[in-house]
Scaffold this motif. Structure first.
Motif, PDB file in Angstrom:
ATOM      1  N   LEU A  70      55.159 101.243   8.674  1.00 30.99           N
ATOM      2  CA  LEU A  70      54.859 101.383   7.248  1.00 30.99           C
ATOM      3  C   LEU A  70      53.384 101.740   7.030  1.00 30.99           C
ATOM      4  O   LEU A  70      53.061 102.643   6.261  1.00 30.99           O
ATOM      5  N   VAL A  71      52.517 101.036   7.725  1.00 32.97           N
ATOM      6  CA  VAL A  71      51.079 101.277   7.575  1.00 32.97           C
ATOM      7  C   VAL A  71      50.713 102.651   8.119  1.00 32.97           C
ATOM      8  O   VAL A  71      49.944 103.397   7.492  1.00 32.97           O
ATOM      9  N   GLU A  72      51.261 103.025   9.258  1.00 32.82           N
ATOM     10  CA  GLU A  72      50.957 104.325   9.873  1.00 32.82           C
ATOM     11  C   GLU A  72      51.432 105.474   8.984  1.00 32.82           C
ATOM     12  O   GLU A  72      50.714 106.454   8.784  1.00 32.82           O
TER      13      GLU A  72
ATOM     14  N   ILE B 167      47.562 107.337   1.940  1.00 35.05           N
ATOM     15  CA  ILE B 167      47.676 106.143   1.098  1.00 35.05           C
ATOM     16  C   ILE B 167      46.988 104.996   1.819  1.00 35.05           C
ATOM     17  O   ILE B 167      47.286 104.727   2.978  1.00 35.05           O
ATOM     18  N   GLU B 168      46.088 104.312   1.122  1.00 34.80           N
ATOM     19  CA  GLU B 168      45.381 103.189   1.729  1.00 34.80           C
ATOM     20  C   GLU B 168      46.060 101.885   1.326  1.00 34.80           C
ATOM     21  O   GLU B 168      46.186 101.576   0.141  1.00 34.80           O
ATOM     22  N   ILE B 169      46.516 101.131   2.326  1.00 35.71           N
ATOM     23  CA  ILE B 169      47.137  99.830   2.093  1.00 35.71           C
ATOM     24  C   ILE B 169      46.006  98.813   1.954  1.00 35.71           C
ATOM     25  O   ILE B 169      45.213  98.630   2.864  1.00 35.71           O
ATOM     26  N   SER B 170      45.931  98.160   0.803  1.00 38.03           N
ATOM     27  CA  SER B 170      44.849  97.197   0.598  1.00 38.03           C
ATOM     28  C   SER B 170      45.240  95.799   1.052  1.00 38.03           C
ATOM     29  O   SER B 170      44.377  94.982   1.342  1.00 38.03           O
ATOM     30  N   ARG B 171      46.532  95.517   1.115  1.00 40.75           N
ATOM     31  CA  ARG B 171      46.966  94.184   1.540  1.00 40.75           C
ATOM     32  C   ARG B 171      48.348  94.282   2.157  1.00 40.75           C
ATOM     33  O   ARG B 171      49.227  94.958   1.649  1.00 40.75           O
TER      34      ARG B 171
END
Length: 156
Positions: free
Chosen positions: A83-85, A92-96
């Motif tokens: 998901l993060v990759e 898209i930057e995942i903040s949490r």
């Protein structure tokens, strides 16, 4: 006009009435029946085209579902990493990133264009069979959106 009519013999009157009836039927046929038949034929043709398109779409949906069922589900660690990759590759930057008590994975995105988020969600479903359980997407006023997306645990 009345004098014209009364001066005619009964036979002439009958012929005038018959001629008027024929003209009336011709006008009715030209102005009502023919356009209705043409419209009916057009609707019938569109119905056949739409039916065949629907059949093709149904077959494609069944094919995609069968393919998705054949793919194995990801484990929690693979799912989190994937998901993060995928988000990173889409910009898209995942903040949490958090894992809830029930094993579900929650991702927070502070600012990203909505089309990117929706494309990312589609890709996560295709690659990892990861469907969001809950999602909260709201506009932040700067042309981007904030999102919180919860995915079901990858464990079967």
């Amino acid at each position: 006009m009345m004098q014209f009519w009364t001066s005619r013999t009964p036979r002439e009157r009958l012929l005038i009435i018959a001629a008027a009836a024929i003209v009336g039927l011709l006008l009715l046929s030209t102005s009502v029946v023919r356009p209705l038949r043409a419209a009916h034929l057009e609707v019938k043709t569109k119905l056949l085209e739409t039916s065949s398109t629907l059949e093709l779409v149904d077959q494609a949906v069944l094919s995609v579902r069968a393919e998705a069922k054949a793919r194995p589900r990801s484990t929690d660690a693979e799912l989190r990493t994937g998901l993060v990759e995928l988000a990173r590759r889409r910009g898209i930057e995942i903040s949490r990133l958090q894992t809830r008590e029930d094993g579900n994975i929650v991702l927070q995105i502070e600012a990203a264009p909505a089309p990117l988020i929706f494309a990312w969600l589609m890709e996560t479903e295709q690659r990892f069979k990861a469907k969001p359980v809950r999602a909260n997407i709201s506009e932040d006023g700067a042309g981007t959106v904030r999102a919180s997306v919860e995915f079901e645990s990858g464990q079967p």
